[in-house]
Design a protein around this motif. Structure first.
Motif, mmCIF file in Angstrom:
data_model
loop_
_atom_site.group_PDB
_atom_site.id
_atom_site.type_symbol
_atom_site.label_atom_id
_atom_site.label_comp_id
_atom_site.label_asym_id
_atom_site.label_seq_id
_atom_site.Cartn_x
_atom_site.Cartn_y
_atom_site.Cartn_z
ATOM 1 N N ARG A 177 5.007 10.962 3.699
ATOM 2 C CA ARG A 177 5.518 11.873 4.733
ATOM 3 C C ARG A 177 4.436 12.221 5.749
ATOM 4 N N THR A 178 3.195 12.385 5.271
ATOM 5 C CA THR A 178 2.089 12.701 6.181
ATOM 6 C C THR A 178 1.834 11.559 7.154
ATOM 7 N N VAL A 179 1.842 10.343 6.630
ATOM 8 C CA VAL A 179 1.631 9.178 7.492
ATOM 9 C C VAL A 179 2.762 9.063 8.514
ATOM 10 N N ALA A 180 3.996 9.294 8.070
ATOM 11 C CA ALA A 180 5.138 9.206 8.981
ATOM 12 C C ALA A 180 5.026 10.232 10.103
ATOM 13 N N THR A 181 4.584 11.438 9.768
ATOM 14 C CA THR A 181 4.414 12.482 10.779
ATOM 15 C C THR A 181 3.303 12.120 11.747
ATOM 16 N N THR A 182 2.226 11.535 11.224
ATOM 17 C CA THR A 182 1.060 11.204 12.047
ATOM 18 C C THR A 182 1.372 10.145 13.084
ATOM 19 N N ILE A 183 2.144 9.133 12.705
ATOM 20 C CA ILE A 183 2.393 8.016 13.625
ATOM 21 C C ILE A 183 3.678 8.182 14.436
ATOM 22 N N ALA A 184 4.371 9.320 14.229
ATOM 23 C CA ALA A 184 5.675 9.498 14.886
ATOM 24 C C ALA A 184 5.587 9.382 16.400
ATOM 25 N N SER A 185 4.509 9.884 16.989
ATOM 26 C CA SER A 185 4.397 9.883 18.450
ATOM 27 C C SER A 185 3.368 8.885 18.986
ATOM 28 N N MET A 186 2.877 8.022 18.119
ATOM 29 C CA MET A 186 1.876 7.049 18.569
ATOM 30 C C MET A 186 2.541 5.939 19.379
ATOM 31 N N ARG A 207 6.253 2.290 11.900
ATOM 32 C CA ARG A 207 7.306 3.285 11.694
ATOM 33 C C ARG A 207 8.522 2.654 11.003
ATOM 34 N N MET A 208 8.814 1.408 11.355
ATOM 35 C CA MET A 208 9.933 0.719 10.703
ATOM 36 C C MET A 208 9.640 0.465 9.227
ATOM 37 N N ILE A 209 8.381 0.086 8.943
ATOM 38 C CA ILE A 209 8.001 -0.143 7.543
ATOM 39 C C ILE A 209 8.104 1.162 6.748
ATOM 40 N N LEU A 210 7.635 2.242 7.369
ATOM 41 C CA LEU A 210 7.721 3.553 6.710
ATOM 42 C C LEU A 210 9.177 3.971 6.499
ATOM 43 N N ALA A 211 10.018 3.718 7.492
ATOM 44 C CA ALA A 211 11.431 4.073 7.358
ATOM 45 C C ALA A 211 12.075 3.303 6.205
ATOM 46 N N ASP A 212 11.725 2.014 6.095
ATOM 47 C CA ASP A 212 12.250 1.211 4.985
ATOM 48 C C ASP A 212 11.773 1.758 3.643
ATOM 49 N N GLU A 213 10.488 2.129 3.590
ATOM 50 C CA GLU A 213 9.933 2.657 2.343
ATOM 51 C C GLU A 213 10.607 3.976 1.956
ATOM 52 N N MET A 214 10.786 4.863 2.923
ATOM 53 C CA MET A 214 11.396 6.162 2.629
ATOM 54 C C MET A 214 12.863 6.002 2.240
ATOM 55 N N LEU A 263 0.821 -1.205 0.000
ATOM 56 C CA LEU A 263 0.000 0.000 0.000
ATOM 57 C C LEU A 263 0.858 1.260 0.000
ATOM 58 N N LEU A 264 1.879 1.293 0.856
ATOM 59 C CA LEU A 264 2.760 2.461 0.920
ATOM 60 C C LEU A 264 3.524 2.644 -0.389
ATOM 61 N N GLY A 265 3.829 1.542 -1.049
ATOM 62 C CA GLY A 265 4.539 1.634 -2.321
ATOM 63 C C GLY A 265 3.741 2.346 -3.388
ATOM 64 N N ARG A 266 2.409 2.351 -3.229
ATOM 65 C CA ARG A 266 1.553 3.023 -4.215
ATOM 66 C C ARG A 266 1.261 4.474 -3.855
ATOM 67 N N CYS A 267 1.638 4.866 -2.646
ATOM 68 C CA CYS A 267 1.327 6.221 -2.179
ATOM 69 C C CYS A 267 2.350 7.231 -2.702
ATOM 70 N N SER A 268 1.904 8.476 -2.803
ATOM 71 C CA SER A 268 2.801 9.548 -3.227
ATOM 72 C C SER A 268 3.752 9.917 -2.098
#
Length: 453
Positions: free
Chosen positions: A25-34, A43-50, A15-20
């Motif tokens: 970046r918005t998702v990463a910011t949103t979950i940063a403090s969750m 967060r690890m999956i997002l870090a790998d994607e970025m 899913l993240l691979g299809r996102c702009s």
């Protein structure tokens, strides 16, 4: 609490691979403090994607802009956006151990990036169905695969030239020109049409399409001569720019004031674009007036100039309609023209005049390219005098008690001041507003002061 399952991880990664980039970046910011284990895994999956996207952007930098259409609408060599992710996956799957080396600084990074680009070219040729599925843009697939593979063959050379683009666009010295010409020559040695392809790659990195003229005319000591360039494989770049001018000239001719919101900004952008292209052609190419390009430039200039002249005449008439005068009797058979106090301060006529005067003001500087600056200046001077006089007459009528509705009369004065500002007659507009602030009775003056503020 149980963490994400393997299926969840795979689904999220897909899913993240299809996102702009913006969404990621918005998702990463949103979950940063969750809090929580699942949020940490995400967060690890997002870090790998970025990290993967950053590597892809660096390695495929010479061709990445070619996976999106140009924002200015000018024709260019492009590929479907979904192909980029597929290309990257195919390029790295055989040597994934090289990827961590892209995260470090050093000369080794460029070598790894170029090696992956060669692997990507091989993947395009050997496994085209993986990179470009048959059901994706089938009409351009065969030629697109050929173009993509050829561009990837030249990616290592284009990469070396990317840092020099800004230099080549300005005032390159002899050594810098030699660097550009050597780049083009080396690409031509790899592919018969390598010169055109590498310039397509550089063109994709130019936000302002007209700047490509500076590069193509500097690829050879005689490229600024029309006869040489028009007979070369680079002639298509000039043809595209002229087609863009023709398209914008047609849009200008079809423009109707107040027809749609934001129309003025689009018209100004089209006029500015035509102006920049024609001005750049004047300084970069020596055109034969009787050649195809020479005639196209002349016709475009005449077309836009005729539209601009018509615009100036329409603006003159629109002001008369928005702030009309009427003949009033003074004494006996004597009469004079005075502002019509029943004219609406808002509405279609007022907005049409507003739009046209916006264009008149914005055309300052650009109108010189089309030989209309003297006409525009004459109109601006005349309208400045007329609008100032109109406002003076209304204010005198207010102060003499000759109007039935002081508030409406002051609105008409405000319209005149706004029109003066559009014409860049700011001193005259300020004078009108200051006088309006103290005109009429106390109530009217208070209303005028609040509107001026």
């Amino acid at each position: 609490m149980a963490g994400l399952s393997v299926a969840h991880r795979a689904a999220l990664a897909a899913l993240l691979g299809r996102c702009s980039e913006t969404v990621v970046r918005t998702v990463a910011t949103t979950i940063a403090s969750m809090p929580g284990g699942r949020a940490a895994e995400l967060r690890m999956i997002l870090a790998d994607e970025m990290r993967d996207r950053a590597r892809r952007a660096m390695v495929l930098a010479p061709v990445v802009p070619m996976f999106r259409p140009r924002t200015d609408g000018i024709a260019a060599l492009t590929f479907p956006a979904p192909v980029l992710a597929r290309l990257w996956k195919a390029a790295i799957e055989r040597e994934p151990h090289l990827l961590p080396r892209l995260d470090k600084d050093g000369p080794d990074v460029v070598a790894v990036a170029n090696r992956i680009c060669h692997a990507a070219a091989a993947a395009v040729r050997d496994r085209p169905e993986v990179v470009w599925p048959p059901d994706l843009a089938p009409g351009q697939r065969e030629q697109g695969l050929s173009d993509l593979a050829a561009c990837l063959d030249l990616a290592h050379l284009a990469r070396s030239g990317l840092p020099s683009i800004e230099i080549w666009l300005k005032r390159p010295d002899g050594d810098q020109l030699a660097e550009l010409r050597l780049l083009v020559k080396d690409c031509a040695a790899i592919h018969s049409d390598g010169a055109r392809r590498v310039l397509e790659m550089l063109f994709a990195h130019l936000q302002d399409a007209v700047l490509v003229l500076r590069i193509i005319t500097r690829t050879s000591g005689v490229a600024e001569r029309e006869g040489f360039l028009s007979a070369s494989e680079l002639a298509d770049f000039v043809d595209r720019l002229l087609a863009g001018v023709d398209e914008r000239a047609a849009r200008l001719a079809a423009y109707k004031p107040g027809a749609e919101p934001g129309g003025v900004q689009a018209v100004v952008a089209d006029l500015d674009w035509c102006c920049s292209v024609l001005a750049e052609l004047d300084v970069t190419l020596t055109l034969d007036p009787n050649s195809h390009w020479g005639k196209s430039v002349r016709d475009a200039r005449v077309s836009v100039a005729a539209w601009l002249s018509g615009l100036l005449r329409a603006a003159d008439k629109a002001v008369d309609k928005a702030l009309p005068l009427t003949r009033v009797q003074t004494a006996g058979r004597m009469s004079r023209k005075a502002p019509l106090m029943s004219a609406p301060a808002r509405g279609e006529l007022a907005e049409a005049a507003f739009s046209l005067l916006q264009l008149v003001g914005a055309a300052r500087g650009m109108s010189g390219t089309f030989g209309c600056e003297a006409e525009r200046k004459t109109l601006v001077d005349g309208l400045t005098e007329r609008l100032s006089e109109y406002a003076d007459q209304v204010l005198v009528m207010i102060n003499d008690g000759e109007v039935d509705d002081e508030d409406h009369a002051l609105k008409l004065v405000s319209v005149a001041a706004r029109y003066l500002e559009l014409l860049d007659a700011r001193d005259a507009a300020r004078t009108v507003r200051r006088r309006a602030a103290v005109a009429g009775g106390p109530a009217a003056a208070d209303g005028a002061s609040s509107r001026a503020a």
